[in-house]
Design a protein around this motif. Structure first.
Motif, mmCIF file in Angstrom:
data_model
loop_
_atom_site.group_PDB
_atom_site.id
_atom_site.type_symbol
_atom_site.label_atom_id
_atom_site.label_comp_id
_atom_site.label_asym_id
_atom_site.label_seq_id
_atom_site.Cartn_x
_atom_site.Cartn_y
_atom_site.Cartn_z
ATOM 1 N N LEU A 230 12.790 5.060 -2.949
ATOM 2 C CA LEU A 230 11.521 4.476 -3.043
ATOM 3 C C LEU A 230 10.942 5.987 -4.062
ATOM 4 C CD1 LEU A 230 9.594 3.026 0.244
ATOM 5 C CD2 LEU A 230 10.378 2.447 -1.890
ATOM 6 N N ALA A 231 11.307 7.216 -3.600
ATOM 7 C CA ALA A 231 10.498 8.046 -3.844
ATOM 8 C C ALA A 231 10.975 8.301 -5.393
ATOM 9 C CB ALA A 231 11.404 9.835 -3.451
ATOM 10 N N ASP A 232 12.896 8.217 -5.383
ATOM 11 C CA ASP A 232 13.606 7.772 -6.550
ATOM 12 C C ASP A 232 12.697 7.077 -7.629
ATOM 13 O OD1 ASP A 232 15.357 10.005 -6.201
ATOM 14 O OD2 ASP A 232 16.554 7.957 -4.798
ATOM 15 N N TYR A 233 12.541 5.693 -7.383
ATOM 16 C CA TYR A 233 12.238 5.325 -8.119
ATOM 17 C C TYR A 233 11.112 5.260 -8.920
ATOM 18 C CZ TYR A 233 10.442 0.435 -9.289
ATOM 19 O OH TYR A 233 9.592 -0.458 -10.575
ATOM 20 N N PHE A 234 10.187 6.038 -8.022
ATOM 21 C CA PHE A 234 8.555 6.464 -8.928
ATOM 22 C C PHE A 234 8.477 7.620 -9.869
ATOM 23 C CE2 PHE A 234 7.081 3.164 -5.686
ATOM 24 C CZ PHE A 234 6.453 2.590 -6.260
ATOM 25 N N GLU B 235 0.615 6.711 -6.848
ATOM 26 C CA GLU B 235 -0.245 7.774 -6.788
ATOM 27 C C GLU B 235 -0.420 8.727 -6.716
ATOM 28 O OE1 GLU B 235 -4.068 6.790 -8.514
ATOM 29 O OE2 GLU B 235 -2.841 5.138 -8.787
ATOM 30 N N ALA B 236 0.359 9.127 -5.325
ATOM 31 C CA ALA B 236 0.756 10.404 -5.233
ATOM 32 C C ALA B 236 1.310 11.322 -6.368
ATOM 33 C CB ALA B 236 1.662 10.429 -4.095
ATOM 34 N N TYR B 237 2.009 10.605 -7.398
ATOM 35 C CA TYR B 237 3.165 11.205 -8.465
ATOM 36 C C TYR B 237 2.170 11.306 -9.240
ATOM 37 C CZ TYR B 237 6.338 11.737 -11.907
ATOM 38 O OH TYR B 237 7.260 12.123 -12.953
ATOM 39 N N ARG B 238 1.062 10.643 -9.359
ATOM 40 C CA ARG B 238 0.187 10.670 -10.597
ATOM 41 C C ARG B 238 -0.710 12.074 -10.560
ATOM 42 N NH1 ARG B 238 -4.935 9.846 -11.453
ATOM 43 N NH2 ARG B 238 -5.173 9.175 -9.705
ATOM 44 N N ILE B 239 -1.411 12.573 -9.374
ATOM 45 C CA ILE B 239 -1.830 13.453 -8.867
ATOM 46 C C ILE B 239 -1.320 14.927 -8.906
ATOM 47 C CG2 ILE B 239 -3.549 11.031 -8.399
ATOM 48 C CD1 ILE B 239 -2.929 13.414 -5.576
ATOM 49 N N LEU B 240 -0.050 14.791 -8.492
ATOM 50 C CA LEU B 240 0.747 16.149 -8.381
ATOM 51 C C LEU B 240 1.212 17.007 -9.886
ATOM 52 C CD1 LEU B 240 3.424 15.055 -6.196
ATOM 53 C CD2 LEU B 240 1.506 17.138 -5.347
ATOM 54 N N VAL C 103 1.096 -0.888 0.005
ATOM 55 C CA VAL C 103 -0.254 -0.430 -0.129
ATOM 56 C C VAL C 103 0.707 1.186 -0.233
ATOM 57 C CG1 VAL C 103 -1.274 0.993 1.730
ATOM 58 C CG2 VAL C 103 -1.586 -1.227 1.044
ATOM 59 N N LEU C 104 1.816 1.019 0.978
ATOM 60 C CA LEU C 104 2.828 2.380 0.881
ATOM 61 C C LEU C 104 3.309 2.541 -0.685
ATOM 62 C CD1 LEU C 104 4.949 4.126 1.859
ATOM 63 C CD2 LEU C 104 6.412 2.119 2.308
ATOM 64 N N LEU C 105 4.058 1.452 -1.255
ATOM 65 C CA LEU C 105 4.428 2.267 -2.582
ATOM 66 C C LEU C 105 2.776 1.958 -3.324
ATOM 67 C CD1 LEU C 105 6.062 -1.475 -3.536
ATOM 68 C CD2 LEU C 105 7.020 0.392 -2.394
ATOM 69 N N LYS C 106 1.810 1.526 -4.003
ATOM 70 C CA LYS C 106 0.800 2.595 -4.024
ATOM 71 C C LYS C 106 0.487 3.781 -4.020
ATOM 72 C CE LYS C 106 -2.071 1.824 -7.671
ATOM 73 N NZ LYS C 106 -2.397 1.452 -9.015
ATOM 74 N N THR C 107 0.916 3.940 -2.939
ATOM 75 C CA THR C 107 -0.045 5.744 -1.964
ATOM 76 C C THR C 107 1.232 6.799 -2.653
ATOM 77 O OG1 THR C 107 -0.378 4.472 -0.148
ATOM 78 C CG2 THR C 107 -0.122 6.314 -0.234
#
Length: 321
Positions: free
Chosen positions: A262-266, A216-221, A209-213
């Motif tokens: 994780l932030a770098d990856y996404f 998804e946060a990246y997508r809606i920003l 869920v952390l990864l998906k969050t």
């Protein structure tokens, strides 16, 4: 003193009332969807009824919470004073668990005023994003950061799964949705928010869920939008080995290095993790006091104990790409 049995009957009555109002809300929503007309008066009528009933649900939830606080202040009855069916019903009551968690938050996290003062330093990171789009505070809790954003004239919405917190926030005039944070994210359009913030929430999420969050946060920003995620510092031994576990809903401490990866990856850029709330102790060994084997060892070890107790992940969606 309230009798345990009569209090539990009252709590069951409140829970039944919530369920009945929820059913009425579902029926209103169904009829609204079926009535494919464009009459503004009709829509206003239906919307007004929905808001009125939503207010009833919030009031009942708050009433249930107040009763439980009153019961706790008078002494909770021993387990052998409550028969098994009643105890089982209470343990399955979501309002009961919400009330318990609200009390834990009140006792262990600090007052809303103290938390708001700590979160005030994050306002500049949101304000500097050149956008008029809203901020979403996922897991907004008691609404401390939402109130700060409101003071600054920044449009914001909160999301929380705890109905007691939602009722409290709405009572302050804050805009808050009652629901799951991931469901909220998935329902939003691409590039629709200037900032996504989660304060003391990431550690509550299963890893998937952390990864998906984060994704998804990246997508809606909006391009240039900021992601802020504050969590207990998993690299601090006192946090990871002791105080982290005061909250029974915590799942795992998160190391700052992992958050950055994780932030770098996404796809986020300008990623950093800032550490805050360094403990103040009288026995800290300063660098100039090192020089002997024992002092050097103590100085090295205290870095794992006296580092910031909270880690803030700061990450931006690129302006292009």
């Amino acid at each position: 003193m309230l009798k345990a049995r009569s209090v539990k009957r009252e709590l069951r009555r409140l829970s039944d009332a919530i369920e009945a109002i929820d059913r009425r809300l579902d029926e209103i929503d169904r009829r609204f969807q079926m009535a494919q007309i464009e009459d503004d008066g009709f829509r206003r009528l239906v919307t007004g009824q929905w808001l009125l009933l939503s207010g009833d649900v919030d009031a009942i939830r708050q009433g249930a919470f107040d009763i439980r606080r009153s019961l706790a202040s008078r002494g909770i009855p021993a387990a052998d004073e409550v028969d098994a069916p009643e105890a089982e019903a209470l343990s399955n009551d979501p309002v009961f668990w919400e009330a318990i968690y609200t009390e834990i938050e009140s006792q262990l996290r600090g007052s809303p005023e103290a938390v708001a003062e700590l979160q005030r330093r994050y306002l500049g990171l949101v304000a500097e994003v050149e956008s008029d789009l809203p901020v979403v505070d996922l897991g907004c809790g008691r609404g401390e950061f939402l109130s700060l954003l409101e003071e600054e004239g920044i449009d914001a919405v909160g999301v929380d799964v705890n109905g007691t917190f939602v009722a409290s926030c709405r009572g302050q005039g804050l805009v808050v949705e009652h629901g799951d944070l991931l469901q909220y994210l998935e329902a939003q359009s691409d590039g629709s928010h200037r900032a996504v913030v989660l304060f003391q929430v990431l550690e509550h999420l299963p890893f998937a869920v952390l990864l998906k969050t984060i994704a998804e946060a990246y997508r809606i920003l909006v391009p240039g939008g900021v992601f802020l995620g504050e969590t207990p510092n998993g690299a601090n031994l006192v946090i990871g080995g002791s105080t982290f576990w005061l909250d029974h809903t915590h799942i795992q401490p998160l190391h700052p290095a992992l958050l950055k990866v994780l932030a770098d990856y996404f796809g986020f850029e300008r990623v950093r993790v800032d550490l805050f709330n360094r403990p103040e102790v009288p026995w800290r060994l300063e660098a100039e006091q090192a020089g002997t084997p024992v002092a050097d060892a103590v100085h090295g070890l205290q870095g794992y104990v006296l580092s910031g107790q909270d880690a803030l992940l700061v990450a931006y969606r690129p302006l292009t790409g």
